[in-house]
Design an enzyme around this catalytic site. Sequence first.
Site, PDB file in Angstrom:
ATOM      1  N   LYS A   1      -9.280  -0.429  -5.955  1.00 32.39           N
ATOM      2  CA  LYS A   1      -9.314   0.291  -4.484  1.00 32.39           C
ATOM      3  C   LYS A   1     -10.646   0.965  -4.460  1.00 32.39           C
ATOM      4  O   LYS A   1     -11.049   1.778  -5.359  1.00 32.39           O
ATOM      5  CB  LYS A   1      -8.120   1.389  -4.595  1.00 32.39           C
ATOM      6  CG  LYS A   1      -8.089   2.153  -3.431  1.00 32.39           C
ATOM      7  CD  LYS A   1      -7.698   1.253  -2.212  1.00 32.39           C
ATOM      8  CE  LYS A   1      -7.812   2.061  -0.714  1.00 32.39           C
ATOM      9  NZ  LYS A   1      -6.674   2.888  -0.264  1.00 32.39           N
TER      10      LYS A   1
ATOM     11  N   HIS B   1     -10.463   1.079   1.728  1.00 30.95           N
ATOM     12  CA  HIS B   1     -10.314   2.250   2.887  1.00 30.95           C
ATOM     13  C   HIS B   1     -11.435   2.048   3.809  1.00 30.95           C
ATOM     14  O   HIS B   1     -12.776   2.639   3.230  1.00 30.95           O
ATOM     15  CB  HIS B   1     -10.326   3.561   2.118  1.00 30.95           C
ATOM     16  CG  HIS B   1      -9.919   4.551   3.249  1.00 30.95           C
ATOM     17  ND1 HIS B   1      -8.871   5.229   3.295  1.00 30.95           N
ATOM     18  CD2 HIS B   1     -10.669   5.160   4.302  1.00 30.95           C
ATOM     19  CE1 HIS B   1      -8.683   6.039   4.130  1.00 30.95           C
ATOM     20  NE2 HIS B   1      -9.999   5.889   4.963  1.00 30.95           N
TER      21      HIS B   1
ATOM     22  N   HIS C   1      -4.564  -0.610   5.808  1.00 30.82           N
ATOM     23  CA  HIS C   1      -4.221   0.174   7.091  1.00 30.82           C
ATOM     24  C   HIS C   1      -5.262   0.112   7.983  1.00 30.82           C
ATOM     25  O   HIS C   1      -5.721   1.191   8.714  1.00 30.82           O
ATOM     26  CB  HIS C   1      -3.916   1.603   6.661  1.00 30.82           C
ATOM     27  CG  HIS C   1      -4.825   2.314   5.739  1.00 30.82           C
ATOM     28  ND1 HIS C   1      -6.256   2.197   5.754  1.00 30.82           N
ATOM     29  CD2 HIS C   1      -4.753   3.028   4.480  1.00 30.82           C
ATOM     30  CE1 HIS C   1      -6.962   2.900   5.054  1.00 30.82           C
ATOM     31  NE2 HIS C   1      -6.003   3.281   4.062  1.00 30.82           N
TER      32      HIS C   1
ATOM     33  N   ASP D   1       1.432   2.568   3.619  1.00 31.77           N
ATOM     34  CA  ASP D   1       0.404   3.999   3.499  1.00 31.77           C
ATOM     35  C   ASP D   1       1.387   5.184   3.374  1.00 31.77           C
ATOM     36  O   ASP D   1       0.858   6.129   3.957  1.00 31.77           O
ATOM     37  CB  ASP D   1      -0.742   3.949   4.309  1.00 31.77           C
ATOM     38  CG  ASP D   1      -1.721   4.907   3.995  1.00 31.77           C
ATOM     39  OD1 ASP D   1      -1.692   5.252   2.898  1.00 31.77           O
ATOM     40  OD2 ASP D   1      -2.524   5.242   4.809  1.00 31.77           O
TER      41      ASP D   1
ATOM     42  N   HIS E   1       0.914  -1.226  -0.019  1.00 34.72           N
ATOM     43  CA  HIS E   1      -0.136  -0.044   0.092  1.00 34.72           C
ATOM     44  C   HIS E   1       0.952   1.014   0.102  1.00 34.72           C
ATOM     45  O   HIS E   1       1.204   1.630   0.979  1.00 34.72           O
ATOM     46  CB  HIS E   1      -0.715   0.046   1.203  1.00 34.72           C
ATOM     47  CG  HIS E   1      -1.819   1.119   1.227  1.00 34.72           C
ATOM     48  ND1 HIS E   1      -3.275   1.003   1.541  1.00 34.72           N
ATOM     49  CD2 HIS E   1      -1.746   2.404   1.061  1.00 34.72           C
ATOM     50  CE1 HIS E   1      -3.659   2.197   1.294  1.00 34.72           C
ATOM     51  NE2 HIS E   1      -2.808   3.015   1.318  1.00 34.72           N
TER      52      HIS E   1
ATOM     53  N   HIS F   1       1.556   5.238  -1.590  1.00 30.30           N
ATOM     54  CA  HIS F   1       1.392   6.445  -2.529  1.00 30.30           C
ATOM     55  C   HIS F   1       2.582   7.211  -3.132  1.00 30.30           C
ATOM     56  O   HIS F   1       3.521   7.601  -2.196  1.00 30.30           O
ATOM     57  CB  HIS F   1       0.471   7.616  -1.638  1.00 30.30           C
ATOM     58  CG  HIS F   1      -0.832   7.093  -1.000  1.00 30.30           C
ATOM     59  ND1 HIS F   1      -2.169   6.899  -1.783  1.00 30.30           N
ATOM     60  CD2 HIS F   1      -0.949   6.323   0.066  1.00 30.30           C
ATOM     61  CE1 HIS F   1      -2.823   6.663  -1.140  1.00 30.30           C
ATOM     62  NE2 HIS F   1      -2.375   6.243  -0.057  1.00 30.30           N
TER      63      HIS F   1
HETATM   64  C1  NCD Z   1      -3.606   9.145   1.879  1.00 35.66           C
HETATM   65  C2  NCD Z   1      -3.090   9.967   0.756  1.00 35.66           C
HETATM   66  O1  NCD Z   1      -2.462  11.000   1.136  1.00 35.66           O
HETATM   67  O2  NCD Z   1      -3.151   9.719  -0.271  1.00 35.66           O
HETATM   68  N1  NCD Z   1      -3.619   9.747   3.090  1.00 35.66           N
HETATM   69  C3  NCD Z   1      -3.456   9.130   4.357  1.00 35.66           C
HETATM   70  O3  NCD Z   1      -3.786   9.884   5.444  1.00 35.66           O
HETATM   71  N2  NCD Z   1      -3.400   7.877   4.650  1.00 35.66           N
HETATM   72  C4  NCD Z   1      -4.752   8.570   1.469  1.00 35.66           C
HETATM   73  C5  NCD Z   1      -5.324   7.289   2.342  1.00 35.66           C
HETATM   74  O4  NCD Z   1      -4.776   6.331   2.015  1.00 35.66           O
HETATM   75  O5  NCD Z   1      -6.286   7.254   3.198  1.00 35.66           O
HETATM   76 ZN    ZN Z   2      -3.579   5.145   1.545  1.00 35.29          ZN
END
Ligand code: NCD
Ligand code: ZN
Length: 353
Positions: free
Chosen positions: A108, A145, A183, A256, A18, A20
Site C-alpha cells: 500500500k 491512496h 477508493h 474502506d 480495502h 481497516h
Molecule cells: C482511513 C482510516 O481511517 O484509516 N480513513 C479514511 O477516511 N478513509 C484511511 C484511508 O483509507 O484513507
Molecule cells: Zn482506507
Amino acid sequence: MDKNSVSTINIIRPDDWHLHVRSGESLKSVVPFTARQCGRAIIMPNLTPPITTTQLARDYQQEVLNATPEPLKGTKKFQPLMTLYLTDNTTKEEIQEAYDSGIVFAVKLYPAGATTNSDAGVTDIKKCYPALEKMQLLGLPLLVHGEVTQSEIDIFDREKLFIDKVLNPLINDFPELKIVFEHITTADAADFVSEGSANIAATITAHHLLMNRNDMLVGGIKPHHYCLPVLKREQHRLALLQAASSDNIKFFMGTDSAPHSQNNKENSCGCAGMFTAFAAIELYAEAFEQAKALDQLEKFSSLNGPQFYGLDINTDTITLKRESWVVPEHYPLDDGYVIPLRAGQTIHWKIEI
Ligand code: NCD
Ligand code: ZN
C-alpha cells in the site's frame, strides 16, 4: 420480471478489497462484521506503528484471525489477506520476502500526510523504485491512496491532480505493474481507470456511491460523513455508480470501512473515516438498486476483484433480502463506541445469516 423489483438476491460470497480493522481490542468489535459477509478482505496496514515488514504482517494476520469468530475461521471461510505499508526505505528484499510468504497480497502506497496514520508514508515515489521494480516483476499489486498532499492544493482537487502528477508518470515507468487506484471518488479517476491498461483497476466504496458532499455539509456539518478522499459533487457520484455497474471488470468492491471512536470523530479536529463494514453488501445493494443495476452487483462484489488479484472466486453464496431494518445508534469499539453509517436510520436490504 423486472430485475429491479426482486425481493431476494443470491450472489457468490463477496470479498472486501480495502478494509481497516485496527488492532488490539478494536479487532474483536469490527472483524466479525466482515467475517460474516465476506470470504476475504484486504487488510490495510496503517497501524501505529505501520505494518512495514512480512513479520509484522504475519503477527497482524494472527491477531485478525484471533478476533474472527470460531465458526467463520479457515480457508473456506474468512481469510484476511495482508498488505505491506510502503515507505521510502522498503527494500526489494523485503518485497521478495513478502511475496514468498504467501500471506502478503499487495503493498500500500500512502503519500506521507495524505490520511490517517500516513506520516510514515512515501515522501517521494522515486525512492520506492527498487521496491516497485521488484513488485512489477513478481506481479504483486500496488494499492494507491491517490491524492496529492501539497498544502496549497484544494482538497477537492487532490485526486484529479494525483492522476497527472503521480499516477501517469508511475505507469510510464512501470507499465507492467499491477495497480489498484483505491477508493476512487471522481469521474476523472473512473475515466482514467476505464481507459487504462488491464494492469490498472479501482475499488469504490459504498459511501461514495450513495452520498455526495452535500451529505457532509448541508444542514450542519456531519462528522460521520467525513472520510478521505472526501465526498465529491453529485456528478462524480453518478460517474462512480456508472463505472461500478458497468460491464468493465476493472471496478470492484472495497468498503474502506474505517472505524474511529465516537470521541475521535465528534471532535474539533475529527478523524477521517466511515464505519460501513456492519452492512457492507447491503449498502452496495442499495446503490446498485438506485442505478437499476442489481444484476451487476455480483460482478462488482464477488467476481472482478479475484480476477484482478489472480485468485479463485469464493465457492459459496450469500442471500440478500429486501427488508428494512434500523441501524443501531452505535456499536461497541474498545471501551467506547463507533457510530455506524446511517445510525438510527433505515437500510433496505438485509443479508441472511
Ligand atoms: C482511513 C482510516 O481511517 O484509516 N480513513 C479514511 O477516511 N478513509 C484511511 C484511508 O483509507 O484513507
Ligand atoms: Zn482506507
